[in-house]
Structures are given as structure tokens and as C-alpha cells.
Write an enzyme that holds these catalytic residues in place. Structure first.
Site, mmCIF file in Angstrom:
data_model
loop_
_atom_site.group_PDB
_atom_site.id
_atom_site.type_symbol
_atom_site.label_atom_id
_atom_site.label_comp_id
_atom_site.label_asym_id
_atom_site.label_seq_id
_atom_site.Cartn_x
_atom_site.Cartn_y
_atom_site.Cartn_z
ATOM 1 C CB THR A 1 8.775 8.159 -2.738
ATOM 2 O OG1 THR A 1 9.837 9.174 -2.421
ATOM 3 C CG2 THR A 1 9.237 6.980 -1.903
ATOM 4 C CE LYS B 1 -3.757 -2.484 2.632
ATOM 5 N NZ LYS B 1 -3.147 -3.590 3.139
ATOM 6 C CG PHE B 2 4.187 1.299 -2.217
ATOM 7 C CD1 PHE B 2 5.122 1.033 -1.253
ATOM 8 C CD2 PHE B 2 4.232 0.423 -3.401
ATOM 9 C CE1 PHE B 2 6.063 -0.018 -1.314
ATOM 10 C CE2 PHE B 2 5.305 -0.742 -3.567
ATOM 11 C CZ PHE B 2 6.047 -0.830 -2.409
#
EC number: 4.1.1.23
Length: 231
Positions: free
Chosen positions: A70, A63-64
Site C-alpha cells: 500500500t 506520512k504514509f
């Protein structure tokens, strides 16, 4: 190997040894497996590599949610790892999701890229506490439509929202649903739950099932029962 089963077994263990012990009891021709934050933080990419060696397709459930550059780098790293599916938080916004999609657009083994809408542990009161005045299904649809516009392959959602999202986003938009419990099992900490058959009928493409399988004395029998119910 690509399999047709909709079942993804959540290997929610504190360490790789326990996860791999469970995986060895499962058939990679019948299920995929999910690796989450705790085990990945403890064991790193090695656990994914070990599962690949056992023949499993892996959903890397991290779950970035960060600034676009990034997240793009993290998703590219997941693709390099060879995972079958990876996810990001839709609430990170369109630029973040587009960056993630672009980062793997030309990858030779491009994973399914999925956005998380509203966590299935959250209800109306939880959303209100973080400043969202809409009920879950309204917020879910808003984020799902944003995810589709941003190049995501689908979303993580509750089965209760599946029909709404298929109508809003199209039949090809993939729906991945946790909180699936075979008939007669406890709901646990997922507040919005359905059985596998109910989820399938609602339009769910992939069902994440953990404890009903992993805490069973006969996990393969549970898997077979689920698959028979869906046949």
C-alpha cells in the site's frame, strides 16, 4: 526549477483557496511549500497541481504508514504527481521503507523520499505512553539508521538531533526539521524547537516553517529576514 533555499513553508490551511492565497504572496525562487493531510484530504491532487502551476516545488507531507504494498503504491502515485518530496513513517519498518524506495527507484522525476522518526510534538512522556522506553534522541537515531539502511534519502527530525544524525548517518543524509521558529516567535505545539540559525548550525538541510510566516502580515518580509540570517 530547483532552488537552493532550505526554507519550506507549511501551508497548513483547511482548504486550497487559503493555501493558494498564501502561496501567491510567496516567491517560488526563495521557498518550497508543504502540503499536509488536512488540505490534501479536502482538496486532493488538485492543490498540488495548482502549486506546481505557480512554480513551487512541493513537499507532500502525508506520512504514509501501512503495509508495504500500500505504501509503495502511494509513494509511486506521489511521484507521478510530480512532488519534490514525500514521506513515510520509519516505524512502518524496513520492508515498508524498502518497498517505497523500490517503487520510485526508476521514476523519471524521483522525489526525495524521507522517513519520519519521532514527531517533534512528542517528548519523553509521550513516548513512554506508547511503549517506547528510550528518550527521543535514542529512538530517533535508531529509526534514522534503519531508514538509511532501507534506502531513504533522509529523515524528519528535531533540530536537537541533527548533529547526532549527521554523525551517525553521514553528511549526505538529508535532515528535514519542523518546529523551527525565528527568534521571538511562540513555540506553538512543537515541543522541541530551535531558530533557523541554530538549526542550520546543527546540520539541518531543510527547515519547515509555518505560522511565523503564514500568520504574518508581511510573509515575504519574514522569509527575507530568515534567509538573510542564514546567509
Amino acid at each position: 526549477m530547483t532552488i537552493s533555499s532550505p526554507v519550506i513553508v507549511a501551508l497548513d490551511y483547511p482548504d486550497a483557496a487559503q493555501a493558494l492565497a498564501m502561496a501567491q504572496q510567496l516567491d517560488p525562487a526563495k521557498v518550497r511549500v508543504k502540503v499536509g493531510k488536512e488540505i490534501f484530504t479536502r482538496s486532493g491532487p488538485a492543490v498540488v497541481d495548482s502549486l506546481h502551476k505557480l512554480g513551487f516545488e512541493v513537499f507532500l507531507d502525508l506520512k504514509f504508514h501501512d503495509i508495504p504494498n500500500t505504501v509503495a503504491g502511494a509513494v509511486a502515485a506521489a511521484a507521478d504527481m510530480g512532488v519534490w518530496m514525500v514521506n513515510v513513517h520509519a516505524s512502518g519498518g524496513q520492508r515498508m521503507m524498502e518497498g517505497a524506495a523500490n517503487a520510485i527507484a526508476n521514476h523519471a522525476q524521483r522525489p526525495h523520499l524521507i522517513a519520519v522518526t519521532v514527531l517533534t510534538s512528542m517528548d519523553d512522556s509521550d513516548l513512554q505512553q506508547v511503549g517506547v522506553v528510550d528518550v527521543p534522541k535514542v529512538q530517533v537515531q535508531r529509526l534514522a539508521e534503519l531508514a538509511k539502511a532501507s534506502g531513504m534519502d533522509g529523515v524528519v527530525c528535531s533540530a536537537q538531533e541533527a548533529g547526532l544524525l549527521k554523525q551517525a548517518c553521514g553528511a549526505a543524509f538529508e535532515l528535514v526539521t519542523p518546529g523551527i521558529r525565528p527568534q521571538g516567535t511562540a513555540a506553538g505545539d512543537q515541543r522541541r524547537v530551535l531558530t533557523p540559525v541554530q538549526a542550520r548550525d546543527a546540520g539541518v538541510d531543510y527547515m519547515v516553517i509555518g505560522r511565523p510566516i503564514t500568520q504574518s502580515e508581511t510573509p515575504t518580509d519574514v522569509v527575507d529576514t530568515i534567509l538573510r540570517s542564514l546567509a
